[in-house]
Design an enzyme around this catalytic site. Sequence first.
Site, PDB file in Angstrom:
ATOM      1  N   LYS A  53       0.835  -1.208   0.000  1.00  0.00           N
ATOM      2  CA  LYS A  53       0.000   0.000   0.000  1.00  0.00           C
ATOM      3  C   LYS A  53       0.865   1.251   0.000  1.00  0.00           C
ATOM      4  O   LYS A  53       0.634   2.194  -0.763  1.00  0.00           O
ATOM      5  CB  LYS A  53      -0.943  -0.009   1.217  1.00  0.00           C
ATOM      6  CG  LYS A  53      -2.073  -1.033   1.080  1.00  0.00           C
ATOM      7  CD  LYS A  53      -2.844  -1.277   2.376  1.00  0.00           C
ATOM      8  CE  LYS A  53      -3.869  -2.396   2.158  1.00  0.00           C
ATOM      9  NZ  LYS A  53      -4.598  -2.787   3.365  1.00  0.00           N
ATOM     10  N   GLN A  97      -4.746  -1.544   9.564  1.00  0.00           N
ATOM     11  CA  GLN A  97      -4.698  -2.881   8.961  1.00  0.00           C
ATOM     12  C   GLN A  97      -5.313  -3.910   9.908  1.00  0.00           C
ATOM     13  O   GLN A  97      -4.989  -3.962  11.092  1.00  0.00           O
ATOM     14  CB  GLN A  97      -3.232  -3.235   8.636  1.00  0.00           C
ATOM     15  CG  GLN A  97      -3.059  -4.523   7.857  1.00  0.00           C
ATOM     16  CD  GLN A  97      -3.642  -4.488   6.442  1.00  0.00           C
ATOM     17  OE1 GLN A  97      -3.670  -3.451   5.793  1.00  0.00           O
ATOM     18  NE2 GLN A  97      -4.141  -5.616   5.979  1.00  0.00           N
ATOM     19  N   ASP A 120     -11.107   2.822   4.062  1.00  0.00           N
ATOM     20  CA  ASP A 120     -11.524   1.423   3.968  1.00  0.00           C
ATOM     21  C   ASP A 120     -13.041   1.304   3.766  1.00  0.00           C
ATOM     22  O   ASP A 120     -13.522   0.257   3.347  1.00  0.00           O
ATOM     23  CB  ASP A 120     -11.173   0.675   5.270  1.00  0.00           C
ATOM     24  CG  ASP A 120      -9.873  -0.116   5.178  1.00  0.00           C
ATOM     25  OD1 ASP A 120      -9.553  -0.610   4.085  1.00  0.00           O
ATOM     26  OD2 ASP A 120      -9.195  -0.230   6.218  1.00  0.00           O
TER      27      ASP A 120
HETATM   28  N1  GUN Z   1      -7.168  -6.876   6.147  1.00  0.00           N
HETATM   29  C1  GUN Z   1      -7.563  -7.622   5.097  1.00  0.00           C
HETATM   30  N2  GUN Z   1      -8.190  -6.849   4.184  1.00  0.00           N
HETATM   31  C2  GUN Z   1      -8.181  -5.599   4.676  1.00  0.00           C
HETATM   32  C3  GUN Z   1      -8.657  -4.356   4.172  1.00  0.00           C
HETATM   33  O1  GUN Z   1      -9.242  -4.244   3.090  1.00  0.00           O
HETATM   34  N3  GUN Z   1      -8.434  -3.283   4.978  1.00  0.00           N
HETATM   35  C4  GUN Z   1      -7.810  -3.371   6.175  1.00  0.00           C
HETATM   36  N4  GUN Z   1      -7.669  -2.271   6.881  1.00  0.00           N
HETATM   37  N5  GUN Z   1      -7.358  -4.504   6.664  1.00  0.00           N
HETATM   38  C5  GUN Z   1      -7.546  -5.605   5.908  1.00  0.00           C
END
Ligand code: GUN
Length: 288
Positions: A53, A97, A120
């Site tokens: 990311k 995350q 998100d």
């Molecule tokens: N863990 C797995 N997928 C995601 C996501 O799309 N966003 C976040 N913040 N954590 C995750």
Amino acid sequence: MATIIDGKAFADTLCDKLTGEISQLQQQHQLTPTLAVVLVGEDPASQVYVRNKVRRCEQLGIGSIEHRLAPTTTQTELLDLIDRMNRDGDVNGILVQLPLPPQIDEKSVIDAIDPAKDVDGFHLINSGALAVGENRLVPCTPLGSLMLLKDQLGDLSGKHAVVIGRSNIVGKPMASLLLQENCTVTIVHSRTRDIEAICRQADILVAAVGIPRIVKANWVKPGATVIDVGINRIEEEGKNRLVGDVDFEPVSQVAAAITPVPGGVGPMTIACLMYNTLAAARAQNGLN
Ligand code: GUN
């Protein structure tokens, strides 16, 4: 043999477009969209996701701030950090995350994030808005999956979409988006009776369960479009492999189009995170 949907190429094209828009925002408004990413603990998969990311942010000219917190971080400490980032005018997007260590309540954390910075799209305000069709920030994986589907199929109206999995992160928002596209939507899950028979009715099959290769060829109607959201790490023939929720080889003999793992939905999730960060920065500055 099915068309392999190239999510990596689609994501690269989307990111090129976003790069242009970000540079324009910089020139015209002296604004650099900025994403803060929080990683609590040392989960190896999460570390890879966060690194990817941040790397994408750098490629696009999005500012990134990384907060790496110890696995012993308390909920109060994390909520304090979120509060500071909510009030920091230089932070446009906040991503914590998941999963979080057991001492931290995920729901409290998600709902502490300013909904305007919730890139998100997991906050109650954003998920509620999606549920009533007033989309604000939309979860990245379903959004990216929908982009691939529309690119592949054009109008989705009237198609029967079956979503396997009912998570708040993927299954439910995916179903909402498909409903907005006028699909007939069915969600199947672990308590569903005769999952295979229902999946076999799908024109669009979205697998988001997190079980390696659970979707077999006899679950798929000939000519269906299959979106594989799963990212499962397995040990096979002495090697570490990344596989989806779909048994790719046999299913690709039946489906008309299918996303691979890796290189399908994964890159789209990150591209949509960039998209949401730009959208959040614009909205916070009164631009549309
Ligand atoms: N863990 C797995 N997928 C995601 C996501 O799309 N966003 C976040 N913040 N954590 C995750």
